[in-house]
Design an enzyme around this catalytic site. Sequence first.
Site, mmCIF file in Angstrom:
data_model
loop_
_atom_site.group_PDB
_atom_site.id
_atom_site.type_symbol
_atom_site.label_atom_id
_atom_site.label_comp_id
_atom_site.label_asym_id
_atom_site.label_seq_id
_atom_site.Cartn_x
_atom_site.Cartn_y
_atom_site.Cartn_z
ATOM 1 C CE LYS A 186 -4.350 0.934 2.400
ATOM 2 N NZ LYS A 186 -5.025 0.790 3.702
HETATM 3 C C1 E4P Z 1 -8.496 1.508 3.822
HETATM 4 O O1 E4P Z 1 -7.610 0.953 3.253
HETATM 5 C C2 E4P Z 1 -8.292 2.372 4.987
HETATM 6 O O2 E4P Z 1 -7.445 1.689 5.863
HETATM 7 C C3 E4P Z 1 -9.566 2.634 5.740
HETATM 8 O O3 E4P Z 1 -10.698 2.250 4.996
HETATM 9 C C4 E4P Z 1 -9.673 4.006 6.329
HETATM 10 O O4 E4P Z 1 -10.910 4.125 6.986
HETATM 11 P P1 E4P Z 1 -11.249 5.325 7.994
HETATM 12 O O5 E4P Z 1 -11.421 6.567 7.189
HETATM 13 O O6 E4P Z 1 -12.520 4.904 8.660
HETATM 14 O O7 E4P Z 1 -10.079 5.396 8.934
#
Ligand code: E4P
Length: 217
Positions: free
Chosen positions: A83
């Site tokens: 990522k």
């Molecule tokens: C996705 O890859 C992210 O880790 C996640 O969906 C972020 O979510 P949040 O905005 O609720 O922290």
Amino acid sequence: MKFFVDTANVDEIKALIPTGLVDGVTTNPSLVMKSGRDFKEVIAEICDLVDGPVSAEVTGTESAQMIAEGKVLAAIADNVTVKLPLTIDGLIACKSLSGEGIDTNVTLCFSANQALLAAKAGATFISPFIGRLDDINIDGMELIRDIRMIYDNYDFRTEVLAASIRSANHMKDCAIAGADVATAPPNVITGLAKHPLTDKGLEAFLTDWSKTGQKIL
Ligand code: E4P
């Protein structure tokens, strides 16, 4: 639509696996911090539990460091997806790692133009954050629809991984908009099964069944 679980908590993943709803897992540095676990150890454990892609995020901010970190993360298991943040350095790292056959997930996407850049950099997944846009009164779902249209216009292979999902309605709207994947916290995924009329109907059936005095087993 594939379901990824947005957590670094191994027990939460284990509890969901029997449902058949875990097509993959996404983590981020905040979720790893919340788990209290060693990053590489927890990613290895999750990769053993889940057949699908497991996103593990780099923490460097310059492309050379991101590429080096990405290679370390990708070596943990075959199903690691590296990522990377949606910055110019992240895109350079995406192009380089994707070119080496390493799966990539470009994260922190908040605009259709950003998603276009990630596809051009060869990203395996793009992660548009719905909930965080909704938080600032911008329609997160419109972004999913825009990206879907752009990717279809040019036949980009990058999968739309809808992220920052907070509700059952987000899941439904992602499916309607044609997201390839939605990643959500475990409680949102299990919440999709809930309906008050299901509970009420089941209660009535069981009450009537008990009146028959019969047993199946
Ligand atoms: C996705 O890859 C992210 O880790 C996640 O969906 C972020 O979510 P949040 O905005 O609720 O922290």
